[in-house]
Design an enzyme around this catalytic site. Sequence first.
Site, short mmCIF file in Angstrom:
data_model
loop_
_atom_site.label_atom_id
_atom_site.label_comp_id
_atom_site.label_asym_id
_atom_site.label_seq_id
_atom_site.Cartn_x
_atom_site.Cartn_y
_atom_site.Cartn_z
N SER A 61 0.80 -1.24 0.00
CA SER A 61 0.00 0.00 0.00
C SER A 61 0.83 1.28 0.00
O SER A 61 0.26 2.38 -0.06
CB SER A 61 -0.96 0.00 1.19
OG SER A 61 -2.06 -0.83 0.93
N LYS A 64 0.00 3.68 -2.75
CA LYS A 64 -0.99 4.76 -2.65
C LYS A 64 -0.35 6.13 -2.47
O LYS A 64 -1.01 7.15 -2.69
CB LYS A 64 -1.97 4.46 -1.52
CG LYS A 64 -2.80 3.20 -1.76
CD LYS A 64 -3.78 2.95 -0.63
CE LYS A 64 -4.67 1.75 -0.91
NZ LYS A 64 -3.97 0.45 -0.75
N SER A 121 -6.33 3.07 4.03
CA SER A 121 -5.62 2.47 2.88
C SER A 121 -6.63 1.76 1.98
O SER A 121 -6.41 0.63 1.53
CB SER A 121 -4.55 1.48 3.36
OG SER A 121 -3.63 1.23 2.34
N LYS A 223 2.99 6.52 5.35
CA LYS A 223 2.11 5.45 4.89
C LYS A 223 2.63 4.08 5.31
O LYS A 223 3.83 3.83 5.33
CB LYS A 223 2.00 5.50 3.37
CG LYS A 223 0.91 4.63 2.78
CD LYS A 223 -0.46 5.22 2.99
CE LYS A 223 -1.57 4.26 2.56
NZ LYS A 223 -1.68 3.08 3.43
#
Length: 407
Positions: A61, A64, A121, A223
């Site tokens: 993720s 992203k 997420s 993140k």
Amino acid sequence: MFRRTNIMLSRITLFAAFACALMFFTTAARAAPPYAEFLLDPATGAVLHAVNADSPTQPASLTKMMTLFLAFDALDKGDLVLDQMIPVSRRAQNMAPSKLGLVAGTSIRVEDAILGLVTRSANDASVVLAEAIGGTEEQFAEMMTMKARMLGMRNTSFHNASGLPNSRQITTARDIAALSQALIKGHARHYPYFSRTSFTYNGAPVQTHNRLMSRYDGMDGIKTGFVNASGFNLAGTAVRNGRRLIAVVLGGRTSKERDNRVAALLDHGFGVAPLRPNVSTIEVAAAVPAVRSAIKAAVQPPVRQQAQKPLREQPKPVAKTKAAPAKPGSWTIQVGSFKSQKAGQAGLDTTGKVIPAQLKGAGSTVVKGRNGSFQARFTGLTKTAAEQACSRLEAKGQDCLVLAPRN
């Protein structure tokens, strides 16, 4: 005859044990995701620490971050507006978790989609943004890779907007640090979204996956990510006394281990505490000498049988490593952790031949750690020399840790 049979059985048992151990280590090595860590001072561009910085792995993720970068680009260009409603496709609805639970045929505000990526997420929100900007997720992924090249991310390739498993979607710790820096500097107006730990969607609270945000002083993003192929990933950044640092860990075995390692990297960079070797790195470095020891034990008779024969000469003691006294305030690099002092010395000798110019005048020592491993180190270096030596070793595929002086 009976005695010889016992010896043969003992040898067979040792060989069998060794074979099982070797199969275990081989299987574990194949199953374990690649591990990497990176610490960057974005103000100066200085790499403060790196392990496997350019080793490819799946970003999960952390993907992203690039999806959001392009969303912020679109906001700056006026192609998107925060209050704009964008449609949810069947593809978005069918995405695997994590997700907001978006339903095909409905729509979502751009800002809610952004917050869904930052906190939960959300994979469904990733596709909604990708389709709104690129038309299709495939076309958007091409835009992501093009942007990566523009940002200097030479070893990154994107094939989806969410980070769900795809063997062709790869990145490196160095590239993720570069992307983090680009988000902070290039999208300073939008970067505060990464500081959000929660938001409300359809009347329900949505909480962040980044638990380190609440326990590390000064952290304001960025993140987390996880898929089986990548392990636990985290790009984190913090500011203390006006100085910002960016830390990246890829391939952590657990979310707790990953979080703790990012905190340790930041502490190291801020001068709070010296950086200790990562447990995962120690285990990998110790695997080869452990197998060698198993082979040696397997081809020798049991100790009890040897004891029946008089010893004619004592084994020579292993020579202690000669270490030059470290100057006050000097830096150290650690080039491996081993099962024995002799193996550690061999590691030092080999490393000294790989980068002789960078280690000229340095002392060397093998230190026994608390966990029983023997840590091979070069001492008496300046900070710049230590960082340069580790950079050269990592470029040649060898792990290296920079250790700050202890006050």
